[in-house]
Design a protein around this motif. Structure first.
Motif, PDB file in Angstrom:
ATOM      1  N   UNK A 143      10.075  56.385 -26.948  1.00  0.00           N
ATOM      2  CA  UNK A 143       8.842  55.679 -27.515  1.00  0.00           C
ATOM      3  C   UNK A 143       9.454  54.359 -28.213  1.00  0.00           C
ATOM      4  N   UNK A 144      10.817  53.974 -28.226  1.00  0.00           N
ATOM      5  CA  UNK A 144      11.092  52.913 -28.910  1.00  0.00           C
ATOM      6  C   UNK A 144      10.196  51.737 -28.578  1.00  0.00           C
ATOM      7  N   UNK A 145       9.952  50.876 -29.571  1.00  0.00           N
ATOM      8  CA  UNK A 145       8.966  49.761 -29.560  1.00  0.00           C
ATOM      9  C   UNK A 145       7.529  50.093 -29.379  1.00  0.00           C
ATOM     10  N   UNK A 146       7.355  51.191 -29.394  1.00  0.00           N
ATOM     11  CA  UNK A 146       5.600  51.427 -29.195  1.00  0.00           C
ATOM     12  C   UNK A 146       4.878  50.957 -30.616  1.00  0.00           C
ATOM     13  N   UNK A 147       3.571  50.407 -30.252  1.00  0.00           N
ATOM     14  CA  UNK A 147       2.785  49.798 -31.298  1.00  0.00           C
ATOM     15  C   UNK A 147       2.200  50.953 -32.196  1.00  0.00           C
ATOM     16  N   UNK A 148       2.454  50.965 -33.452  1.00  0.00           N
ATOM     17  CA  UNK A 148       1.956  51.747 -34.277  1.00  0.00           C
ATOM     18  C   UNK A 148       1.244  50.953 -35.603  1.00  0.00           C
ATOM     19  N   UNK A 149      -0.055  51.191 -35.619  1.00  0.00           N
ATOM     20  CA  UNK A 149      -0.743  50.497 -36.806  1.00  0.00           C
ATOM     21  C   UNK A 149      -0.526  48.888 -36.775  1.00  0.00           C
ATOM     22  N   UNK A 150      -0.536  48.401 -35.535  1.00  0.00           N
ATOM     23  CA  UNK A 150      -0.280  47.041 -35.153  1.00  0.00           C
ATOM     24  C   UNK A 150       0.984  46.303 -35.067  1.00  0.00           C
ATOM     25  N   UNK A 151       2.042  47.155 -35.184  1.00  0.00           N
ATOM     26  CA  UNK A 151       3.215  46.399 -35.059  1.00  0.00           C
ATOM     27  C   UNK A 151       4.148  47.507 -34.441  1.00  0.00           C
ATOM     28  N   UNK A 152       5.191  46.852 -33.698  1.00  0.00           N
ATOM     29  CA  UNK A 152       6.200  47.739 -33.074  1.00  0.00           C
ATOM     30  C   UNK A 152       7.334  48.540 -34.010  1.00  0.00           C
ATOM     31  N   UNK A 153       7.383  49.959 -33.565  1.00  0.00           N
ATOM     32  CA  UNK A 153       8.349  50.434 -34.435  1.00  0.00           C
ATOM     33  C   UNK A 153       9.617  50.923 -33.576  1.00  0.00           C
ATOM     34  N   UNK A 154      10.841  51.087 -34.550  1.00  0.00           N
ATOM     35  CA  UNK A 154      12.124  51.368 -33.724  1.00  0.00           C
ATOM     36  C   UNK A 154      12.076  52.950 -33.690  1.00  0.00           C
ATOM     37  N   UNK A 155      12.289  53.667 -32.883  1.00  0.00           N
ATOM     38  CA  UNK A 155      12.599  54.833 -32.728  1.00  0.00           C
ATOM     39  C   UNK A 155      14.065  55.031 -32.221  1.00  0.00           C
ATOM     40  N   UNK A 156      14.807  55.778 -33.052  1.00  0.00           N
ATOM     41  CA  UNK A 156      16.405  55.788 -32.964  1.00  0.00           C
ATOM     42  C   UNK A 156      16.740  57.482 -33.461  1.00  0.00           C
ATOM     43  N   UNK A 157      17.983  57.713 -33.192  1.00  0.00           N
ATOM     44  CA  UNK A 157      18.600  58.894 -33.653  1.00  0.00           C
ATOM     45  C   UNK A 157      18.872  58.786 -34.996  1.00  0.00           C
ATOM     46  N   UNK A 158      18.820  59.878 -35.740  1.00  0.00           N
ATOM     47  CA  UNK A 158      19.000  59.605 -37.273  1.00  0.00           C
ATOM     48  C   UNK A 158      20.379  59.751 -37.376  1.00  0.00           C
ATOM     49  N   UNK A 159      21.152  59.400 -38.517  1.00  0.00           N
ATOM     50  CA  UNK A 159      22.401  58.969 -38.646  1.00  0.00           C
ATOM     51  C   UNK A 159      23.351  60.354 -38.751  1.00  0.00           C
ATOM     52  N   UNK A 160      22.663  61.640 -38.808  1.00  0.00           N
ATOM     53  CA  UNK A 160      23.500  62.862 -38.872  1.00  0.00           C
ATOM     54  C   UNK A 160      23.340  63.333 -37.317  1.00  0.00           C
ATOM     55  N   UNK A 161      22.758  62.682 -36.485  1.00  0.00           N
ATOM     56  CA  UNK A 161      22.755  63.104 -35.072  1.00  0.00           C
ATOM     57  C   UNK A 161      24.186  63.263 -34.479  1.00  0.00           C
ATOM     58  N   UNK A 162      24.511  64.525 -33.918  1.00  0.00           N
ATOM     59  CA  UNK A 162      25.936  64.823 -33.322  1.00  0.00           C
ATOM     60  C   UNK A 162      25.741  65.094 -31.864  1.00  0.00           C
ATOM     61  N   UNK A 163      26.023  63.768 -31.068  1.00  0.00           N
ATOM     62  CA  UNK A 163      25.966  63.895 -29.710  1.00  0.00           C
ATOM     63  C   UNK A 163      26.628  65.224 -29.099  1.00  0.00           C
ATOM     64  N   UNK A 164      27.955  65.465 -29.408  1.00  0.00           N
ATOM     65  CA  UNK A 164      28.941  66.430 -28.770  1.00  0.00           C
ATOM     66  C   UNK A 164      27.904  67.863 -29.075  1.00  0.00           C
ATOM     67  N   UNK A 165      27.556  68.119 -30.369  1.00  0.00           N
ATOM     68  CA  UNK A 165      26.824  69.184 -30.662  1.00  0.00           C
ATOM     69  C   UNK A 165      25.561  69.319 -29.911  1.00  0.00           C
ATOM     70  N   UNK A 166      24.840  68.204 -29.730  1.00  0.00           N
ATOM     71  CA  UNK A 166      23.555  68.154 -29.242  1.00  0.00           C
ATOM     72  C   UNK A 166      23.384  68.576 -27.666  1.00  0.00           C
ATOM     73  N   UNK A 167      24.556  68.087 -27.146  1.00  0.00           N
ATOM     74  CA  UNK A 167      24.804  68.091 -25.672  1.00  0.00           C
ATOM     75  C   UNK A 167      24.601  69.818 -25.296  1.00  0.00           C
ATOM     76  N   UNK A 168      24.981  70.839 -26.027  1.00  0.00           N
ATOM     77  CA  UNK A 168      24.825  72.181 -25.523  1.00  0.00           C
ATOM     78  C   UNK A 168      23.272  72.665 -26.092  1.00  0.00           C
ATOM     79  N   UNK A 169      22.594  71.683 -26.741  1.00  0.00           N
ATOM     80  CA  UNK A 169      21.372  72.549 -27.245  1.00  0.00           C
ATOM     81  C   UNK A 169      20.202  71.919 -26.065  1.00  0.00           C
ATOM     82  N   UNK A 170      20.356  71.081 -25.560  1.00  0.00           N
ATOM     83  CA  UNK A 170      19.217  70.644 -24.612  1.00  0.00           C
ATOM     84  C   UNK A 170      19.526  69.255 -24.215  1.00  0.00           C
ATOM     85  N   UNK A 171      18.597  68.628 -23.223  1.00  0.00           N
ATOM     86  CA  UNK A 171      18.755  67.285 -22.658  1.00  0.00           C
ATOM     87  C   UNK A 171      18.629  66.069 -23.865  1.00  0.00           C
ATOM     88  N   UNK A 172      19.569  65.321 -23.485  1.00  0.00           N
ATOM     89  CA  UNK A 172      19.906  64.433 -24.504  1.00  0.00           C
ATOM     90  C   UNK A 172      19.424  63.023 -24.220  1.00  0.00           C
TER      91      UNK A 172
END
Length: 411
Positions: A143-172
Motif C-alpha cells: 500500500x506504499x503511496x496510497x492516497x489517505x485524506x488527499x495525500x500519498x502516504x509512505x508505508x514502510x517497515x518499522x525500524x525494529x523490523x528484523x528480517x531474519x526473525x520475520x522470515x520464520x514467522x510468515x511471508x515477508x
C-alpha cells in the motif's frame, strides 16, 4: 504485564470479543485494558492466588505465553505509515487501512478488521499500524503511496523490523495476487524491496527511463525488486531509485562499481539503503572488475545518443542544395513541422542552411526537432528512424539539449 505506550493509544476489539477477561480470543491480553473489565493492577495476581485451592493452577497461567507470542511477532506485524495529514487520528487510520486491506484481498487471518492497534505521533505525522498477522502486515507493504485524506502516504517497515526473525514467522513480501487496482495502486512497482540488501541509487539523470536504469543495474544480475521513484503528479523521475538483487551476494559489488561514476552531468550515489558503503570481499574482486567493464560499455552507449533528450536530430532527410532557395526552404520547414507534430508537441524546428557564399556551415543536411517533453521526442525518434524521404533512409538520434540551445549543430 506492562503495556508499552503505543499499545494504550487505540484499542480495537476483535471478532468474538465479549468484553471480559475470560474471552477465548485473548483480545484482552493483546489490546490492553477493556472498558468494564477489572483493572490490570499490580495486586491482581496476589488476589487470584489467595482464592486458589492448594495445587490448583491459576486460570490466568496462559496469559504470559500468549502475551509473549504477541510481543515476539509484533515487530513483523506492524507497519510504519508516514506523511499523515494533520487531521489524521487513530480511528480514521484504523478504519482506512482495515477498509483498503479488505478491498485488495489482503486479509488472511479470517473475518473482521485487519488492523488491531494504531499509535500516532501527531508532531511528526507518522503512525505505527499493527495488523493481526505477519502475513497481513506484509500485504500492507503493497500500500506504499496510497492516497489517505488527499495525500500519498509512505508505508514502510518499522525500524525494529528484523528480517531474519520475520522470515520464520510468515511471508515477508506482499501476495502477488493482491487487487491493488481496487484502491488505485499499480501492482509490483516496489515488490521485493525490503530488507538489509535494499540498494539506494541516487543522482540519476532525470531523463533516464525505467528501462535504462534497470539495464544499468542488471549488469550485475537479475533484480528481485525495483522502483524508480517518480513525482506522483507529473510522472517524471525524481532522480533516484531502489532495488534488490535476486542474488544478494552481488549487493556490495554493485554498490562499489556504480557509486561515484558520472552519468551525463550527474554523479551516482549507490549504497545499501540502510547503511553506508561496504567494500566487496577479495573473492568478489573479479566479478567487480567484470561488472565495472560492463558499466563502462553502457556509459559509452548512453553518451552516444541513445538517452532520451527533448531534441531529435534527423540526417539523410534534406539535400543542402534544396536549402538555398528561400521558397523551397520554407516548404521543407513546413513539411518537417507537420511530420514532426504527429508525435508530440513541437517547440522548435531548426534546419541549418548553407551560408550565402555557398560554403559549408555546421549542421547543414540535418533537421532538428525540439519537443516539449521526452515522450514526444522518443515517439518521433522511433517513428522517423528508418523512414524513407526522397529515396533516402532517415537516421534519427537524440541530440544534447545544451548544445542545441547554444546553436551548436555540428555534434
Amino acid at each position: 504485564m506492562g503495556m508499552s505506550p503505543d499499545f494504550c493509544s487505540f484499542n480495537v476489539r476483535g471478532p468474538g470479543f465479549d468484553g471480559s477477561c475470560s474471552s477465548s480470543t485473548g483480545n484482552y491480553f493483546i489490546f490492553g485494558q477493556v472498558t468494564g473489565a477489572a483493572p490490570a493492577v499490580p495486586g491482581m495476581f496476589p488476589n487470584m492466588l489467595n482464592n486458589m485451592t492448594p495445587g490448583q493452577f491459576p486460570a490466568i497461567s496462559l496469559m504470559p505465553v500468549q502475551a509473549m507470542t504477541q510481543q515476539a511477532t509484533r515487530h513483523a506485524r506492524r507497519v510504519y505509515v508516514g506523511g499523515l495529514s494533520p487531521t489524521a487520528n487513530e480511528q480514521s487510520v484504523a478504519t482506512f487501512f482495515s477498509h483498503v486491506m479488505s478491498a485488495i484481498g489482503g486479509n488472511t487471518a479470517g473475518p473482521g478488521d485487519a488492523v488491531v492497534n494504531v499509535y500516532i505521533n501527531h508532531e511528526k505525522k507518522f503512525a505505527f499500524v499493527e495488523m493481526r498477522s505477519v502475513e497481513e502486515a506484509s500485504n500492507a507493504m503493497a500500500l506504499d503511496g496510497i492516497i489517505f485524506e488527499g495525500a500519498p502516504v509512505k508505508v514502510r517497515r518499522p525500524s525494529d523490523y528484523n528480517p531474519s526473525l520475520a522470515a520464520a514467522l510468515g511471508p515477508s513480501q506482499p501476495n502477488p495476487n493482491l487487487n491493488l487496482a481496487a484502491v488505485g495502486l499499480t501492482p509490483g512497482s516496489a515488490g521485493g524491496l525490503e530488507g538489509p540488501d535494499r540498494i539506494f541509487v541516487g543522482g540519476l539523470p532525470y531523463y533516464f527511463t525505467e528501462a535504462q536504469v534497470r539495464e544499468l543495474l542488471e549488469s550485475f544480475g537479475p533484480l528481485r525488486g525495483f522502483d524508480l521513484v517518480k513525482d506522483r503528479e507529473t510522472g517524471n523521475s525524481k532522480g533516484y531509485a531502489f532495488c534488490v538483487y535476486q542474488d544478494l551476494s552481488v549487493t556490495d559489488i554493485a554498490c562499489a562499481a556504480l557509486n561515484g561514476i558520472k552519468m551525463g552531468d550527474k554523479t551516482l550515489t549507490v549504497r545499501r539503503a540502510n547503511q553506508g558503503a561496504v567494500q566487496p570481499r577479495p573473492e568478489q574482486e573479479s566479478v567487480l572488475l567484470h561488472a565495472q567493464q560492463q558499466v563502462a560499455l553502457q556509459k559509452m552507449v548512453y553518451q552516444a545518443g541513445s538517452l532520451p533528450t527533448k531534441v531529435v536530430c534527423l540526417t539523410e532527410v534534406v539535400n543542402p542544395d534544396e536549402l538555398k532557395d528561400d521558397e523551397e526552404y520554407e516548404d521543407i520547414l513546413e513539411d518537417m513541422r507537420g511530420e514532426g507534430g504527429k508525435y508530440g508537441k513541437l517547440v522548435n524546428v531548426v534546419i541549418p542552411r548553407p551560408d550565402p557564399n555557398g560554403e559549408f556551415a555546421p549542421g547543414v543536411g540535418k533537421v532538428f526537432l525540439e519537443y516539449a517533453d521526452t515522450d514526444g521526442s522518443t515517439k518521433a525518434k522511433v517513428g522517423l528512424n528508418g523512414r524513407k524521404f526522397g529515396g533516402n533512409q532517415v537516421v534519427a538520434v537524440f541530440y544534447p539539449e545544451n548544445k542545441f540551445a547554444q546553436g551548436e549543430y555540428d555534434g
